[in-house]
Design a protein around this motif. Structure first.
Motif, short mmCIF file in Angstrom:
data_model
loop_
_atom_site.label_atom_id
_atom_site.label_comp_id
_atom_site.label_asym_id
_atom_site.label_seq_id
_atom_site.Cartn_x
_atom_site.Cartn_y
_atom_site.Cartn_z
N PRO A 77 -7.27 -1.61 47.86
CA PRO A 77 -7.41 -1.69 49.13
C PRO A 77 -7.74 -0.49 49.93
O PRO A 77 -7.63 0.61 49.48
N VAL A 78 -8.60 -0.39 50.90
CA VAL A 78 -8.98 0.70 51.70
C VAL A 78 -8.72 0.81 53.04
O VAL A 78 -9.82 0.52 53.88
N PRO A 79 -7.53 0.94 53.41
CA PRO A 79 -7.11 0.71 54.79
C PRO A 79 -7.51 1.74 55.71
O PRO A 79 -7.62 1.34 56.87
N LEU A 80 -8.01 2.79 55.26
CA LEU A 80 -8.55 3.83 55.88
C LEU A 80 -9.97 4.04 55.93
O LEU A 80 -10.23 4.08 54.56
N GLY B 13 -1.16 9.22 49.51
CA GLY B 13 -0.32 9.52 50.59
C GLY B 13 -1.25 10.02 51.74
O GLY B 13 -0.65 10.30 53.00
N ILE B 14 -2.61 10.04 51.51
CA ILE B 14 -3.55 10.65 52.55
C ILE B 14 -3.43 9.70 53.82
O ILE B 14 -3.11 8.44 53.76
N MET B 20 -10.02 12.04 58.32
CA MET B 20 -10.98 12.47 59.20
C MET B 20 -10.99 14.08 59.28
O MET B 20 -12.28 14.41 59.40
N GLN B 21 -10.03 14.89 59.07
CA GLN B 21 -10.00 16.25 59.02
C GLN B 21 -11.08 16.65 57.89
O GLN B 21 -11.86 17.69 57.94
N ALA B 22 -10.81 16.03 56.54
CA ALA B 22 -11.78 16.29 55.45
C ALA B 22 -13.12 16.02 55.83
O ALA B 22 -13.89 16.60 55.28
N HIS B 23 -13.33 14.79 56.45
CA HIS B 23 -14.82 14.29 56.54
C HIS B 23 -15.29 15.32 57.53
O HIS B 23 -16.44 15.76 57.40
N LYS B 24 -14.75 15.91 58.73
CA LYS B 24 -15.30 17.02 59.64
C LYS B 24 -15.61 18.12 59.00
O LYS B 24 -16.58 18.88 59.12
N ALA B 42 -10.40 5.24 52.09
CA ALA B 42 -9.37 5.58 51.31
C ALA B 42 -8.32 4.73 51.19
O ALA B 42 -7.77 3.90 51.76
N ASP B 43 -7.50 4.90 49.85
CA ASP B 43 -6.51 4.16 49.36
C ASP B 43 -5.26 4.90 49.26
O ASP B 43 -5.39 5.52 48.16
N PRO B 44 -4.39 5.08 50.33
CA PRO B 44 -3.34 5.93 50.22
C PRO B 44 -2.41 5.59 49.04
O PRO B 44 -1.69 6.59 48.49
N GLU B 45 -2.23 4.38 48.65
CA GLU B 45 -1.49 4.19 47.57
C GLU B 45 -1.75 4.46 46.35
O GLU B 45 -0.94 5.04 45.43
#
Lengths: 82, 82
Positions: A77-80, B13-14, B20-24, B42-45
């Motif tokens: 899953p890529v919720p972000l 946990g991202i 967004m900060q990393a992309h910027k 991103a998949d924070p899990e």
């Protein structure tokens, strides 16, 4: 609906036509599970294919890819997204 | 220009803001190498981040990600896409 990125390995040598045929096979049955495959990218040299979908669950993505003959090796899953 | 998909592991946990900060940070310096970072997921899990870029080479993508503080674990050219 969540977005998912799934990854296929072992696809070395895949051609543009094969990628399109695989994608069309998914599109033909995706509605059965409420999935939509949006994009796909392939690296024929390493044999890696990435598919971006929106779907109700990873299981739904898994079932469509299995039924169309190309099971995914990973489904995240890529919720972000940006 | 070729498209590239790069993958970062260990990003559990991202948050949306961190992505967004990393992309910027990438966007701020990408022109130095003729790279453009188009999308990111991103998949924070599982801690996995995928970035889609167009660039003259994988090395150029590698250098921008390194300079902005988040080296990629894998960089694949994806000349085929849907």
């Amino acid at each position: 609906m969540t977005q998912f990125m799934d990854v296929h390995h072992g696809m070395a040598g895949i051609t543009a036509d094969q990628l399109m045929q695989a994608h069309k096979a998914d599109l033909a049955i995706e509605k059965d599970e409420g999935v939509h495959f949006e994009r796909a990218w392939a690296d024929p040299e390493s044999g890696t294919v990435y598919c971006l979908s929106s779907a109700p669950s990873a299981e739904a993505v898994k079932r469509i890819h299995e039924r169309s003959g190309h099971a995914a090796d990973e489904i995240h899953p890529v919720p972000l997204s940006i």
